[in-house]
Structure formats: C-alpha cells, structure tokens
Design a protein around this motif. Structure first.
Motif, PDB file in Angstrom:
ATOM      1  N   TYR A 216       0.837  -1.201   0.000  1.00 16.10           N
ATOM      2  CA  TYR A 216       0.000   0.000   0.000  1.00 16.10           C
ATOM      3  C   TYR A 216       0.879   1.261   0.000  1.00 16.10           C
ATOM      4  O   TYR A 216       1.826   1.368   0.812  1.00 16.10           O
ATOM      5  CB  TYR A 216      -0.885   0.061   1.250  1.00 16.10           C
ATOM      6  N   GLY A 217       0.520   2.216  -0.844  1.00 21.44           N
ATOM      7  CA  GLY A 217       1.212   3.513  -0.836  1.00 21.44           C
ATOM      8  C   GLY A 217       2.699   3.353  -1.109  1.00 21.44           C
ATOM      9  O   GLY A 217       3.105   2.610  -2.004  1.00 21.44           O
ATOM     10  N   ASP A 218       3.525   4.026  -0.275  1.00 16.77           N
ATOM     11  CA  ASP A 218       4.982   3.973  -0.507  1.00 16.77           C
ATOM     12  C   ASP A 218       5.667   2.851   0.272  1.00 16.77           C
ATOM     13  O   ASP A 218       6.888   2.695   0.207  1.00 16.77           O
ATOM     14  CB  ASP A 218       5.619   5.332  -0.167  1.00 16.77           C
ATOM     15  N   GLY A 219       4.912   2.094   1.062  1.00 19.70           N
ATOM     16  CA  GLY A 219       5.490   0.961   1.794  1.00 19.70           C
ATOM     17  C   GLY A 219       6.374   1.383   2.964  1.00 19.70           C
ATOM     18  O   GLY A 219       7.064   0.556   3.561  1.00 19.70           O
ATOM     19  N   GLN A 220       6.338   2.665   3.312  1.00 18.32           N
ATOM     20  CA  GLN A 220       7.210   3.146   4.405  1.00 18.32           C
ATOM     21  C   GLN A 220       6.459   3.253   5.738  1.00 18.32           C
ATOM     22  O   GLN A 220       6.983   3.796   6.706  1.00 18.32           O
ATOM     23  CB  GLN A 220       7.834   4.502   4.031  1.00 18.32           C
ATOM     24  N   GLN A 221       5.237   2.733   5.784  1.00 18.56           N
ATOM     25  CA  GLN A 221       4.512   2.710   7.061  1.00 18.56           C
ATOM     26  C   GLN A 221       5.227   1.713   7.981  1.00 18.56           C
ATOM     27  O   GLN A 221       5.700   0.663   7.519  1.00 18.56           O
ATOM     28  CB  GLN A 221       3.057   2.270   6.879  1.00 18.56           C
ATOM     29  N   VAL A 262       8.462  -7.062   3.637  1.00 23.02           N
ATOM     30  CA  VAL A 262       8.163  -7.845   2.432  1.00 23.02           C
ATOM     31  C   VAL A 262       9.465  -8.309   1.769  1.00 23.02           C
ATOM     32  O   VAL A 262       9.587  -9.468   1.350  1.00 23.02           O
ATOM     33  CB  VAL A 262       7.283  -7.007   1.466  1.00 23.02           C
ATOM     34  N   LYS A 263      10.465  -7.433   1.728  1.00 20.62           N
ATOM     35  CA  LYS A 263      11.746  -7.830   1.124  1.00 20.62           C
ATOM     36  C   LYS A 263      12.422  -8.942   1.928  1.00 20.62           C
ATOM     37  O   LYS A 263      13.030  -9.842   1.365  1.00 20.62           O
ATOM     38  CB  LYS A 263      12.675  -6.615   1.003  1.00 20.62           C
ATOM     39  N   THR A 264      12.291  -8.876   3.254  1.00 21.81           N
ATOM     40  CA  THR A 264      12.875  -9.935   4.108  1.00 21.81           C
ATOM     41  C   THR A 264      12.207 -11.276   3.804  1.00 21.81           C
ATOM     42  O   THR A 264      12.883 -12.314   3.700  1.00 21.81           O
ATOM     43  CB  THR A 264      12.673  -9.578   5.607  1.00 21.81           C
ATOM     44  N   ILE A 265      10.891 -11.256   3.644  1.00 19.78           N
ATOM     45  CA  ILE A 265      10.176 -12.505   3.331  1.00 19.78           C
ATOM     46  C   ILE A 265      10.663 -13.042   1.979  1.00 19.78           C
ATOM     47  O   ILE A 265      10.911 -14.251   1.829  1.00 19.78           O
ATOM     48  CB  ILE A 265       8.650 -12.270   3.312  1.00 19.78           C
ATOM     49  N   PRO A 274      13.617 -21.524  -3.745  1.00 20.18           N
ATOM     50  CA  PRO A 274      13.891 -20.613  -4.861  1.00 20.18           C
ATOM     51  C   PRO A 274      12.905 -20.792  -6.017  1.00 20.18           C
ATOM     52  O   PRO A 274      12.425 -21.906  -6.255  1.00 20.18           O
ATOM     53  CB  PRO A 274      15.305 -20.998  -5.299  1.00 20.18           C
ATOM     54  N   ARG A 275      12.613 -19.695  -6.698  1.00 19.16           N
ATOM     55  CA  ARG A 275      11.730 -19.758  -7.865  1.00 19.16           C
ATOM     56  C   ARG A 275      12.404 -20.550  -8.971  1.00 19.16           C
ATOM     57  O   ARG A 275      13.624 -20.500  -9.145  1.00 19.16           O
ATOM     58  CB  ARG A 275      11.456 -18.330  -8.372  1.00 19.16           C
ATOM     59  N   ALA A 276      11.602 -21.257  -9.756  1.00 16.23           N
ATOM     60  CA  ALA A 276      12.151 -22.121 -10.817  1.00 16.23           C
ATOM     61  C   ALA A 276      12.942 -21.311 -11.849  1.00 16.23           C
ATOM     62  O   ALA A 276      13.936 -21.790 -12.392  1.00 16.23           O
ATOM     63  CB  ALA A 276      11.001 -22.866 -11.493  1.00 16.23           C
ATOM     64  N   ASP A 277      12.514 -20.048 -12.089  1.00 12.62           N
ATOM     65  CA  ASP A 277      13.201 -19.247 -13.113  1.00 12.62           C
ATOM     66  C   ASP A 277      14.432 -18.522 -12.579  1.00 12.62           C
ATOM     67  O   ASP A 277      15.046 -17.718 -13.278  1.00 12.62           O
ATOM     68  CB  ASP A 277      12.224 -18.244 -13.741  1.00 12.62           C
ATOM     69  N   GLY A 278      14.788 -18.769 -11.301  1.00 10.23           N
ATOM     70  CA  GLY A 278      15.993 -18.181 -10.729  1.00 10.23           C
ATOM     71  C   GLY A 278      15.850 -16.721 -10.320  1.00 10.23           C
ATOM     72  O   GLY A 278      16.750 -16.136  -9.718  1.00 10.23           O
ATOM     73  N   GLN A 279      14.708 -16.111 -10.619  1.00  9.35           N
ATOM     74  CA  GLN A 279      14.489 -14.713 -10.217  1.00  9.35           C
ATOM     75  C   GLN A 279      14.106 -14.629  -8.744  1.00  9.35           C
ATOM     76  O   GLN A 279      13.627 -15.616  -8.165  1.00  9.35           O
ATOM     77  CB  GLN A 279      13.329 -14.138 -11.036  1.00  9.35           C
ATOM     78  N   SER A 280      14.294 -13.453  -8.155  1.00  2.00           N
ATOM     79  CA  SER A 280      13.886 -13.273  -6.754  1.00  2.00           C
ATOM     80  C   SER A 280      12.370 -13.060  -6.678  1.00  2.00           C
ATOM     81  O   SER A 280      11.765 -12.489  -7.586  1.00  2.00           O
ATOM     82  CB  SER A 280      14.586 -12.052  -6.153  1.00  2.00           C
ATOM     83  N   TYR A 281      11.793 -13.501  -5.560  1.00  2.43           N
ATOM     84  CA  TYR A 281      10.364 -13.227  -5.306  1.00  2.43           C
ATOM     85  C   TYR A 281      10.101 -11.727  -5.243  1.00  2.43           C
ATOM     86  O   TYR A 281       8.975 -11.280  -5.449  1.00  2.43           O
ATOM     87  CB  TYR A 281       9.930 -13.884  -3.993  1.00  2.43           C
ATOM     88  N   ALA A 282      11.163 -10.944  -4.955  1.00  2.00           N
ATOM     89  CA  ALA A 282      10.993  -9.487  -4.866  1.00  2.00           C
ATOM     90  C   ALA A 282      10.515  -8.901  -6.191  1.00  2.00           C
ATOM     91  O   ALA A 282       9.933  -7.808  -6.213  1.00  2.00           O
ATOM     92  CB  ALA A 282      12.300  -8.841  -4.423  1.00  2.00           C
ATOM     93  N   SER A 283      10.742  -9.633  -7.291  1.00  4.52           N
ATOM     94  CA  SER A 283      10.281  -9.108  -8.589  1.00  4.52           C
ATOM     95  C   SER A 283       8.745  -9.103  -8.655  1.00  4.52           C
ATOM     96  O   SER A 283       8.165  -8.484  -9.550  1.00  4.52           O
ATOM     97  CB  SER A 283      10.863  -9.943  -9.733  1.00  4.52           C
ATOM     98  N   GLN A 284       8.076  -9.773  -7.712  1.00  4.19           N
ATOM     99  CA  GLN A 284       6.602  -9.799  -7.699  1.00  4.19           C
ATOM    100  C   GLN A 284       5.999  -8.597  -6.931  1.00  4.19           C
ATOM    101  O   GLN A 284       4.784  -8.428  -6.891  1.00  4.19           O
ATOM    102  CB  GLN A 284       6.107 -11.116  -7.061  1.00  4.19           C
ATOM    103  N   ILE A 285       6.866  -7.786  -6.304  1.00  4.91           N
ATOM    104  CA  ILE A 285       6.366  -6.641  -5.522  1.00  4.91           C
ATOM    105  C   ILE A 285       5.660  -5.632  -6.442  1.00  4.91           C
ATOM    106  O   ILE A 285       6.169  -5.281  -7.499  1.00  4.91           O
ATOM    107  CB  ILE A 285       7.534  -5.942  -4.773  1.00  4.91           C
ATOM    108  N   THR A 286       4.458  -5.206  -6.012  1.00  2.00           N
ATOM    109  CA  THR A 286       3.692  -4.209  -6.774  1.00  2.00           C
ATOM    110  C   THR A 286       3.167  -3.160  -5.801  1.00  2.00           C
ATOM    111  O   THR A 286       2.585  -3.508  -4.763  1.00  2.00           O
ATOM    112  CB  THR A 286       2.424  -4.854  -7.407  1.00  2.00           C
TER     113      THR A 286
END
Ligand code: NAD
Ligand code: TYD
Length: 355
Positions: A216-221, A262-265, A274-286
């Motif tokens: 939500y918002g800027d994520g700095q809450q 969220v980044k720690t998770i 690990p994701r099958a495509d080798g990417q970080s889960y962080a790429s799913q952040i929206t």
C-alpha cells in the motif's frame, strides 16, 4: 481449574490455546463464533483432547454465556474474540461495532453476573483479561516516542475505534462494579495460523502462488512486529501476576517498514524455496493504492511489562520471521484449507480495484 477463552479458533486465540495446553492440564473452554477468521483446522491436534471444550457461539449471546459460565465455573475469562482486520472495517464497520463493542458489553455483563455469585475467595482470584491492540493509540510520527500505557487514545480506523470502545467498557466495569479486569495492548503479531488477509501471510501466500505482492502507498509505514507465541507468553504472565485494573503494552521493539518486511520474506523464500526461473520473489512486488486513513507508524514501549512482570520475548524479528516462513512452507494443507470461497471473494473486493 478452567479457563474460558473467546475467539480461540482465530490466529492469536488459537496459538494461545495450543500453547496453554502444551504447558498445563487446566481445561480450556473455547467459545468462538467461527466467522471467516475462525478455523478449527488450526486446532486439529486437540480434536480428541478432553482438556479442550469447543463451543460455537457468539460473545453477544448472554444466555449461552450464562450457561457456559455456570456449567464450567472458570477462574478466568480471556477475551480474544473480535473482528480484527482494518481493511474489512473500512468496507463494512457494522460487524466491528456489533462484536467488538456490543459483544464485549454483553460478555462483560454475563461475566459480572457470574462473578457476583462466586465465593469471596474465588471472586478475589477471578480475572477478566481483555486482549486489545496498540492501534487504539492512533499513529506516531517518525520522531515520537513509542506508545506507553499513558498515551492518549486516538483511534483512526473503524477497527481501532471499536477496540478503543471495548477497552473503555472493560475499564469502566472495573471502576464501577469492581470486576477484576486487566487489559493488554499488543503490537502487530505474526506467526503460524495467521489468516492470509493480513500483510505477512498474504505476502507469503501470494509469493508462493506466483501472484503480485501488494504494497500500500509507498510501503514506508512502520509496524512493530511481535511473534505470536511471545504475545501468548505475555498474556500468561499478565494473567498470573498483572495488577487489577491495569493495562500492559506488549511489544518486542521490532519496528520495521512494510517494504522491508516484504523484502525480508522474499529473501527467505529465495533461500528456502527458490523460484524455478531463478528470479527473486521481490520481482513480484507491486505498489498499489494506499489504505484510506492509513496510520503511518505504530511502536510499543513495553517497559512496564518488562520491568514490573519480568516478561521478555523469546524471538527477535529475524528468528521469528524465519520460523514463520518455514511454517507456511511446511503447512501447505492448512493454507489450502483456509483459502475458501469467502477468502477469494475478499481478495477480489480488496485488490481487484487497487491493482
Ligand atoms: P482473528 O480475526 O484471527 O480471530 C478472531 C476470532 O474471533 C475468530 O476465530 C472469530 O471466529 C472469532 N469471533 C469473531 N466474532 C466473534 C463473536 N462475536 N463471538 C465469538 N467469536 C467471535 O483475530 P486475531 O488476530 O487472533 O486477534 C485476536 C485479538 O487480538 C483481537 O481482539 C485483536 O483485536 C487483538 N490483537 C490482534 C493483533 C494482531 O496483530 N493480529 C495485535 C494486537 C491485538
Ligand atoms: P495488516 O496486516 O492489515 O495489519 P494492521 O493494518 O492492523 O497494521 O497491515 C500491516 C501493514 O501492511 C499496514 O501498514 C498495511 C500494510 N499492508 C500492505 O501494504 N499491503 C497489504 O496487502 C496489506 C494487507 C497490508
């Protein structure tokens, strides 16, 4: 000896019942309405345990309460039952007023009637422990000191306003009628059996399903995170030794911005699954539209509980979040069961429009 626990099929109440019966043979009568948030699957290990008596019912049902209190003669009532999700309170505040305010009132009245019938010694030993939240204090700026028990009540959401109202009722029942109450105000909990509408389990679930991770918002809450089993140990300590009519703030000095959580998770999931495509889960952040009236920062000053009652949390945020991620990975069945039709409906109401 018997305890009456309300809301014991929810996240914190469920963990409390499990921890209690792991350490004590004292019977627990568990009264829970089984709303969308109540889940008997979390208590499966107690299915044939005679020390756990489950009753489906509402804390607002005075007749049922009177019957249960007379029948089981509890030495304490611990009230976890509540509507607990801020976003839901924004969409539909009515249930929050009904359960958190009217329900607590009815529970207090039923307990008061029972308590007055007790022998003097039992009356003096009796406790009504009300489980509340730090959100009743409102929001802090970056530089303000964490909430102490003396902080003004300044609730900002329908959820926190309804909890604040319940705290006031509990306080008044002590001052006016002498009911032996204690209130705890805890910071954000996380850990096993957490319903995936709240930030940490929702991020875990979405990450594992390859879905976007909504910030939500800027994520700095900032929220102040406490591992749920540490909250349970604090409640046990307060029940044992807390002073009547007092309130105790519960927290573990773990302030974190949402984006950091969220980044720690994501980092833990990258390591453990690990994701099958080798990417970080962080790429799913929206980043999505912010919550209306979103409180910027919560932080708890837990010194009263630490100094007066000698309580300390067992987990740091690092150890607790690692345990939590590992638990969700190992308990996919529980996760599958909890994501019922009602849950899917909520996800489309809440996130359909935001993303
Ligand atoms: P939850 O939503 O997971 O569980 C609430 C439980 O109460 C559910 O099992 C539900 O079925 C039951 N319930 C709801 N209405 C009821 C009614 N009218 N009668 C009987 N049962 C009813 O909530 P939680 O996260 O376990 O929170 C428990 C308590 O702790 C709440 O009072 C909440 O305000 C407080 N709290 C929660 C947090 C947190 O981070 N989750 C932090 C501090 C305080
Ligand atoms: P939540 O777990 O709902 O607890 P609370 O609102 O009681 O603190 O939310 C924790 C924080 O995470 C809060 O600042 C709102 C934010 N949040 C998101 O950014 N995205 C989400 O999808 C959710 C559910 C919460």
């Amino acid at each position: 000896m018997t305890l009456l626990v309300t809301g014991g099929a929810g996240f914190i109440g469920g963990n409390f019942v499990l921890d209690w019966l792991a350490q004590s043979d004292e019977i627990v009568v568990n009264l829970d309405k089984l709303t969308y948030a109540g889940n008997l699957d979390s208590l499966k290990s107690l299915q044939s345990d005679a020390r756990h008596i489950f009753v489906q019912g509402d804390i607002g049902d005075r007749e049922l309460l009177a019957e249960l209190l007379v029948k089981h003669q509890p030495r304490a009532v611990i009230n976890f039952a509540a509507e607990s999700h801020v976003d839901r309170s924004i969409h539909g505040p009515g249930d929050f007023i009904q359960t958190n305010v009217v329900g607590t009132f009815n529970l207090l009245e039923a307990v008061r009637t029972y308590w007055t019938t007790l022998a003097e010694e039992d009356k003096a030993a009796f406790r009504f422990l009300h489980v509340s939240t730090d959100e009743v204090y409102g929001t802090l700026s970056e530089t303000e000191s964490p909430f102490a028990e003396t902080h003004r009540y300044e609730p900002n959401s329908p959820y926190s306003a309804s909890k604040a109202a319940s705290d006031h009722l509990v306080r008044a029942w002590h001052h006016t009628y002498g009911l032996p109450v204690i209130t705890t105000n805890c910071s954000n909990n996380y850990g096993p059996y957490h319903f995936p509408e709240k930030l940490i389990p929702l991020i875990l679930l979405n990450a594992m399903k390859g879905k976007s991770l909504p910030i939500y918002g800027d994520g700095q809450q900032i929220r102040d995170w406490l591992y749920v089993k540490d909250h349970c140990s604090a409640i046990r300590r307060v029940l044992d030794a807390g002073r009547l009519g007092e309130t105790y703030n519960v927290g573990g000095w773990n302030e974190k911005a949402n984006l950091e959580v969220v980044k720690t998770i994501c980092t833990l999931l990258d390591e453990l699954q690990p994701r099958a495509d080798g990417q970080s889960y962080a790429s799913q952040i929206t980043f999505v539209q912010d919550r209306p009236g979103h409180d910027r920062r919560y932080a708890i000053d837990a010194r009263k509980l630490e100094v007066e009652l000698g309580w300390k949390p067992a987990e740091t945020f690092d150890s607790g979040i690692r345990k939590t991620v590992a638990w969700y990975l190992a308990n996919q069945d529980w996760v599958e069961n909890v994501t019922s039709g009602a849950y899917r409906e909520w996800m489309s109401t809440q996130y359909g429009a935001k993303s």
